[in-house]
Design an enzyme around this catalytic site. Structure first.
Site, PDB file in Angstrom:
ATOM      1  N   LYS A 194       0.817  -1.213   0.000  1.00  0.00           N
ATOM      2  CA  LYS A 194       0.000   0.000   0.000  1.00  0.00           C
ATOM      3  C   LYS A 194       0.853   1.266   0.000  1.00  0.00           C
ATOM      4  CE  LYS A 194      -4.263  -2.033   1.597  1.00  0.00           C
ATOM      5  NZ  LYS A 194      -3.836  -3.448   1.670  1.00  0.00           N
TER       6      LYS A 194
HETATM    7  C1  PLP Z   1      -4.407  -4.496   1.012  1.00  0.00           C
HETATM    8  C2  PLP Z   1      -3.656  -5.750   0.858  1.00  0.00           C
HETATM    9  C3  PLP Z   1      -4.043  -6.750  -0.064  1.00  0.00           C
HETATM   10  C4  PLP Z   1      -5.286  -6.640  -0.914  1.00  0.00           C
HETATM   11  O1  PLP Z   1      -5.203  -5.660  -1.901  1.00  0.00           O
HETATM   12  P1  PLP Z   1      -6.508  -5.099  -2.644  1.00  0.00           P
HETATM   13  O2  PLP Z   1      -6.041  -3.952  -3.423  1.00  0.00           O
HETATM   14  O3  PLP Z   1      -7.467  -4.705  -1.543  1.00  0.00           O
HETATM   15  O4  PLP Z   1      -7.055  -6.211  -3.478  1.00  0.00           O
HETATM   16  C5  PLP Z   1      -3.234  -7.867  -0.197  1.00  0.00           C
HETATM   17  N1  PLP Z   1      -2.127  -8.029   0.568  1.00  0.00           N
HETATM   18  C6  PLP Z   1      -1.731  -7.105   1.466  1.00  0.00           C
HETATM   19  C7  PLP Z   1      -0.525  -7.348   2.280  1.00  0.00           C
HETATM   20  C8  PLP Z   1      -2.464  -5.926   1.639  1.00  0.00           C
HETATM   21  O5  PLP Z   1      -2.076  -5.010   2.544  1.00  0.00           O
END
Ligand code: PLP
Length: 475
Positions: A120
């Protein structure tokens, strides 16, 4: 470039106008009016670019209301080796998203080398710089209110810390995050960051955010904003690493690849879909879910049935624990030929707590054209995969990435390189790594002992008024 709503009843807007908001006023999500296309010449020129320059080339296709020189400054600041320095030993932090090859034609794209060790950061860091820039231009301020069960909150705080004109109020369920996650967030001493622990569950925190945002008077008076996963700029920023990963895993632009994406809210894979629509040679997008398989169910059957909270599993890949996928509407808008009336029909049912079924419709027949296939991975698969990758390749992966590797292995096609997106580092999920490997992951040096640092957090009951009072006091 104008942005339109998936529900077709909101005016088209420019990039800076949708940057600070969330949903479109008609309840839809913003998307570019048309997807910019990438020519063969551009693709050839982009192959050798460093990340920040590639990011600029791609962002320029989506953003026409920030001057190129300013956009360049923002991209350079965001994608610097100094920010993404937590890479594996021997990798070049300057790559920003280094590629680790497990075996010929099977790779991991490291997306979690940023400050909070989850992917993120890739988008949130850009958002921090974009917010600061646009608020400065407009002479405005914003108070970001969010709820987190872990990764999103810390990524938002590390992106916004020290930023002028931005304050962050982040709610989390008291005692429910890991000690490491709590330390990451609560040890921040920046005066514009406010951690609020709610006596309750994540859903209680989420409900408070919704209640505050639905109070139009309070929202306007205190300039409440959000940085949740439906924010268009986050999706846009994620498009860049699909190009970077493609170049890293191929020798020529005649080749095709597959990406496997550990998925929750469909934000990450939505960026892959957009990269493909722009002309990047992606043959397959493999969507991996955990026990919370609402998306796997859709891609296998054509039925989209969001779950109720009681049906949502608490798993060892917690950032994929979703009951519905908030970005999925963007994909469905494309799938139904950008017929906003159709999207309104489908989400009338979803928003009323129901589901929809595309079986037997031309839309379901069109699904293979989008190249998405899916699978799911359960706790035992996760453990077995973490063990196996460690044993065979001496590479330690986190629980979410393990879901990706498990499903990717089921979808390998001869001659097609597979790139699994590595979405977090194992150190964030020590408990499950211990269960799988009987040892703890190694921590980046500067994060050693963060649990012992002084923490700043206010604890409140799950009451809207208590949270509002904190916002009022600090604004
Ligand atoms: C947020 C997250 C996801 C999922 O991603 P999306 O964009 O919501 O599909 C997968 N793995 C980790 C470690 C995350 O923080």
């Amino acid at each position: 470039m104008k942005y339109i709503s998936t529900r077709g009843e909101a005016p088209a807007q420019s990039f800076c106008d949708i940057l600070l908001g969330g949903l479109a006023p008609d309840g839809g999500l913003y998307l570019p009016g048309i997807y910019p296309q990438v020519s063969a010449t551009e693709l050839a020129e982009w192959r050798g670019l460093p990340y920040h320059a590639l990011a600029l080339s791609i962002l320029q296709k989506f953003v026409d209301d920030i001057p190129a020189c300013d956009l360049k400054m923002l991209a350079d600041r965001t994608y610097s080796a100094n920010v993404y320095r937590h890479c594996r030993p021997g990798r070049d932090a300057g790559d920003i998203t280094p590629l680790t090859t497990l075996e010929p034609g099977f790779h991991l794209l490291e997306l979690s080398n940023g400050p909070t060790l989850a992917f993120k950061d890739m988008a949130m860091q850009l958002l921090g710089h974009l917010f600061e820039y646009v608020l400065e231009k407009r002479g405005e301020t914003i108070n970001i209110l969010g709820a987190t069960s872990g990764d999103t909150g810390s990524a938002a705080e590390y992106a916004m810390r020290g930023k002028q004109r931005v304050k962050v109020f982040m709610l989390s369920p008291e005692g429910k995050m890991s000690a490491f996650q709590r330390a990451q967030m609560f040890s921040l001493q920046d005066p514009n960051i406010f951690n609020i622990a709610v006596r309750g569950m994540f859903d209680d925190a989420q409900d408070i955010v919704k209640a505050v945002s639905n109070d139009a008077g309070f929202k306007a008076r205190y300039r409440i904003g959000a940085v949740n996963s439906i924010n268009w700029a986050r999706v846009m920023a994620q498009v860049v690493y699909y190009f970077k990963g493609y170049f890293a895993a191929t020798a020529s632009n005649d080749q095709e690849v597959a990406f496997c994406v550990p998925s929750g809210n469909f934000g990450n894979i939505c960026a892959g879909h957009i990269a493909r629509m722009m002309g990047l040679p992606i043959a397959r997008l493999v969507l991996a879910t955990n026990e919370n398989d609402v998306l796997d169910e859709f891609f296998r059957t054509g039925v989209y049935r969001p779950r109720v909270t009681a049906e949502t599993h608490v798993t060892s890949s917690p950032s994929m624990d979703i009951s519905k996928a908030s970005n999925f509407e963007r994909f469905v808008f494309d799938l139904v030929g950008r017929d906003a009336g159709k999207v309104r029909d489908l989400w009338r049912a979803v928003d009323a707590g129901g589901s929809f079924d595309l079986r037997g419709t031309p839309y379901f027949s069109a699904l293979p054209d989008y190249g998405i296939v899916s699978g799911r991975s359960l706790h035992a698969d996760r453990i077995a995969t973490i063990r196996d990758v460690w044993k065979c390749h001496q590479v330690m992966i986190d629980t979410h990435t393990a879901d990706g590797v498990k499903v990717a292995r089921e979808h390998r096609e001869p001659g097609l390189p597979m790139i699994v997106l590595e979405t977090a580092q194992p150190v964030k999920f020590t408990e499950t790594i211990l269960e799988a490997l009987g040892r703890e992951p190694v921590r980046p040096k500067e994060l050693e002992g963060i649990e012992d640092l002084p923490q700043r957090v206010e604890v409140v009951d799950a009451e809207v008024d208590q949270v509002k009072a904190i916002i009022v006091r600090h604004c």
